[in-house]
Design a protein around this motif. Structure first.
Motif, short mmCIF file in Angstrom:
data_model
loop_
_atom_site.label_atom_id
_atom_site.label_comp_id
_atom_site.label_asym_id
_atom_site.label_seq_id
_atom_site.Cartn_x
_atom_site.Cartn_y
_atom_site.Cartn_z
N LEU A 383 -79.10 11.07 -7.63
CA LEU A 383 -79.96 10.19 -6.83
C LEU A 383 -79.70 8.73 -7.20
N GLY A 384 -78.93 8.05 -6.39
CA GLY A 384 -78.52 6.67 -6.67
C GLY A 384 -79.65 5.73 -7.05
N PRO A 385 -80.71 5.56 -6.21
CA PRO A 385 -81.74 4.56 -6.51
C PRO A 385 -82.49 4.84 -7.81
N LEU A 386 -82.82 6.12 -8.07
CA LEU A 386 -83.55 6.47 -9.30
C LEU A 386 -82.68 6.15 -10.52
N LYS A 387 -81.41 6.52 -10.40
CA LYS A 387 -80.47 6.29 -11.52
C LYS A 387 -80.32 4.79 -11.78
N LYS A 388 -80.23 4.02 -10.69
CA LYS A 388 -80.06 2.57 -10.84
C LYS A 388 -81.29 1.96 -11.53
N ASN A 389 -82.49 2.46 -11.15
CA ASN A 389 -83.71 1.96 -11.76
C ASN A 389 -83.75 2.25 -13.25
N LEU A 390 -83.33 3.47 -13.63
CA LEU A 390 -83.31 3.84 -15.05
C LEU A 390 -82.32 2.96 -15.82
N MET A 391 -81.22 2.61 -15.13
CA MET A 391 -80.23 1.75 -15.79
C MET A 391 -80.79 0.35 -16.01
N LEU A 392 -81.56 -0.14 -15.02
CA LEU A 392 -82.17 -1.47 -15.18
C LEU A 392 -83.17 -1.43 -16.33
N TYR A 393 -83.85 -0.30 -16.49
CA TYR A 393 -84.78 -0.12 -17.60
C TYR A 393 -84.04 -0.21 -18.93
N ALA A 394 -82.90 0.54 -19.00
CA ALA A 394 -82.11 0.53 -20.24
C ALA A 394 -81.60 -0.89 -20.54
N LYS A 395 -81.31 -1.66 -19.50
CA LYS A 395 -80.81 -3.02 -19.70
C LYS A 395 -81.95 -3.99 -20.02
N GLY A 396 -83.21 -3.52 -19.87
CA GLY A 396 -84.36 -4.38 -20.16
C GLY A 396 -84.64 -5.36 -19.04
N ASP A 397 -84.13 -5.07 -17.83
CA ASP A 397 -84.25 -6.01 -16.73
C ASP A 397 -85.39 -5.69 -15.78
N VAL A 398 -86.46 -5.07 -16.27
CA VAL A 398 -87.56 -4.72 -15.36
C VAL A 398 -88.86 -5.36 -15.83
N GLY A 399 -89.81 -5.46 -14.90
CA GLY A 399 -91.13 -5.99 -15.25
C GLY A 399 -91.18 -7.50 -15.14
N ASP A 400 -92.31 -8.03 -15.58
CA ASP A 400 -92.55 -9.47 -15.52
C ASP A 400 -91.91 -10.10 -16.77
N LEU A 401 -90.65 -10.50 -16.63
CA LEU A 401 -89.89 -10.92 -17.81
C LEU A 401 -90.22 -12.34 -18.26
N PRO A 402 -90.45 -12.53 -19.56
CA PRO A 402 -90.58 -13.89 -20.08
C PRO A 402 -89.25 -14.64 -19.92
N LYS A 403 -89.34 -15.98 -19.92
CA LYS A 403 -88.13 -16.79 -19.68
C LYS A 403 -86.99 -16.46 -20.63
N LEU A 404 -87.32 -16.28 -21.92
CA LEU A 404 -86.24 -16.07 -22.90
C LEU A 404 -85.40 -14.84 -22.56
N LEU A 405 -86.05 -13.81 -22.03
CA LEU A 405 -85.31 -12.58 -21.70
C LEU A 405 -84.43 -12.75 -20.47
N GLU A 406 -84.65 -13.83 -19.75
CA GLU A 406 -83.76 -14.13 -18.62
C GLU A 406 -82.72 -15.16 -19.05
N GLY A 407 -82.71 -15.46 -20.35
CA GLY A 407 -81.73 -16.42 -20.87
C GLY A 407 -82.11 -17.85 -20.58
N ARG A 408 -83.41 -18.10 -20.23
CA ARG A 408 -83.84 -19.48 -19.93
C ARG A 408 -84.57 -20.06 -21.13
N SER A 409 -84.58 -21.39 -21.24
CA SER A 409 -85.27 -22.00 -22.39
C SER A 409 -86.77 -22.04 -22.12
N LEU A 410 -87.55 -22.26 -23.17
CA LEU A 410 -89.01 -22.23 -23.03
C LEU A 410 -89.54 -23.49 -22.38
#
Ligand SMILES: Cc1cc2nc3c(=O)[nH]c(=O)nc-3n(C[C@H](O)[C@H](O)[C@H](O)COP(=O)(O)OP(=O)(O)OC[C@H]3O[C@@H](n4cnc5c(N)ncnc54)[C@H](O)[C@@H]3O)c2cc1C
Length: 410
Positions: A383-410
């Protein structure tokens, strides 16, 4: 030695999370004092901690932004693919980086290299004072501030105390914050191995009834992809027996568990052991106090997320503190800390629930569950979409991300 010190933030615990917090607070313009009972040189040795950590790609962006990643030099190995399988079944789940953005899903870094990089960065920042070989003898908190007397008799006044002092957190217990905790009755052996063939930057996780067996790609001293870090989890009584084995018998079992897909495998390091438990502080803030990292939540290492979650705490806390300070508000004030608690609560509870369920689902031999999980692996793989979502989870790219986790300065 100055007897009375004043600072914005007192951090207890110079572990990987506490040290990162000090660096993030420095970038946000705060002064901090960080204390630890252990000296940094001892912490950065292999005998202190032989683990390697899987770092999600969002965490890597944060470490890069904070100037820590650059200090690792070349001491990291990209994880390009992850392959998950259930015992010796032919069902598996394969995450490939080229299915998302062709960028690594994460990186493997030896903890000792992390600690060396963190110490090097800490040493360059004037706004951080590290006091090691001490503990807090007393901690008092009131609306005026935090007052801590150290075991070396120094007295520190701060606006906020951050408990980054790990699973047995003194800061947490002195604040009488209760804990939900249970023993998994499992223990993890960690060791490094070399194998004949290139791992091609693929991480493997095999689930057995006693617990998972993870093979995590690393580079050896000559820069070759023939080294891996092993996290071998099983029931505690079984692990005790394994640890009593002679080298030859241990190597035989290791090769059996590992499989022969990378050729012959040999242990190249001592073995470190970690008894595993679930723990979650019932709250992460109190008067002028915030908890981060393992002091807040202790996860099962099945998904390699404990340190990553600690970094997410730090990124959220630093952002909340700087935003409130810019508005002229008290960084130790209730409304400031409440924002931190609300931001981190959902993410941490869902990751604790996810890792706990994964361990319960896979670490058993119950037939219906066996069928269910093999079906689950096959379906998720297709299942492509489910698998892709799990991969984004593993990469830490989900949820309301703080700036630092997007590589932005504070
Ligand atoms: C086998 C295993 C594999 C793992 N693999 C991964 C992985 O791949 N990826 C991942 O993200 N996570 C992983 N983790 C989880 C990760 O290692 C932890 O979440 C992380 O190390 C926690 O860091 P910390 O700084 O919060 O706590 P700690 O590392 O426990 O640091 C606490 C610090 O506080 C100090 N301290 C304690 N009490 C006091 C006191 N009273 N006064 C002064 N100082 C004090 C200690 O000396 C220490 O330096 C793994 C865990 C295990 C067990």
């Amino acid at each position: 030695m100055k007897k009375n010190l004043k600072t914005d933030i007192l951090i207890v615990g110079n572990g990987m999370v506490g040290a990162t917090a000090a660096i993030a607070f420095a970038q946000a313009g705060f002064q901090s004092i960080i204390i630890d009972q252990v000296k940094p040189l001892e912490q950065a040795s292999m005998s202190y901690d032989g683990r390697a950590s899987a770092i999600a790609s969002a965490s890597q962006k944060m470490l890069q932004q904070l100037g820590i990643w650059g200090r690792l030099k070349k001491n990291y190995t990209p994880i390009l693919d992850i392959r998950v399988s259930d015992q010796s079944s032919r069902h598996f789940l394969h995450y490939a980086s080229n299915a998302v953005d062709n960028k690594p899903l994460g990186f493997m870094v030896e903890n000792r290299h992390f600690r060396q990089a963190l110490n090097a960065e800490l040493g360059c920042l004037d706004s951080i004072t590290l006091i090691s070989g001490v503990k807090a003898e007393t901690i008092r908190r009131n609306n005026e501030g935090v007052f801590a007397m150290l075991t070396n008799q120094q007295i520190i006044k701060a606006s906020l105390i951050v408990g980054a002092d790990g699973r047995q957190s003194q800061v947490r217990s002195e604040a009488a914050i209760s804990l939900t905790r249970y023993d998994y009755k499992q223990t993890g052996i960690v060791l490094n191995v070399e194998h004949e063939y290139d791992h091609n930057n693929i991480a493997h996780e095999h689930f057995y009834s006693g617990g998972p067996f993870a093979i995590l790609p690393m580079r050896n001293d000559r820069g070759k992809n023939i080294k891996s870090s092993i996290v071998w989890i099983d029931k505690t009584e079984k692990i005790s027996k394994i640890l009593e084995m002679q080298d030859e018998q241990f190597n035989f079992l290791l090769n059996q568990k590992f499989g022969d897909f990378l050729g012959r495998v040999s242990a190249i390091s001592p073995k470190w052991t970690y008894p595993l438990s679930f723990q979650f502080a019932n709250k992460c803030i109190d008067e002028r106090l915030a908890l981060v990292g393992d002091a807040f939540h202790g996860l099962h290492p099945i998904a390699g997320q404990g340190f990553n979650m600690g970094l997410r705490d730090v990124a959220a806390l630093a952002e909340v503190l700087v935003d409130n300070a810019r508005l002229g508000l008290d960084i130790g004030g209730f409304s400031t800390l409440k924002e931190y608690e609300m931001w981190r609560h959902f993410d941490n509870t869902s990751m604790l629930f996810f890792t706990d369920t994964l361990n319960r689902l896979f670490s058993n031999n119950i037939l219906p569950l066996k069928v269910l999980r093999q079906l689950g692996l096959t379906i998720t793989n297709k299942l492509g979409p489910l698998k892709k979502n799990l991969m984004l989870y593993a990469k830490g790219d989900v949820g309301d991300l703080p700036k630092l986790l997007e590589g932005r300065s504070l």
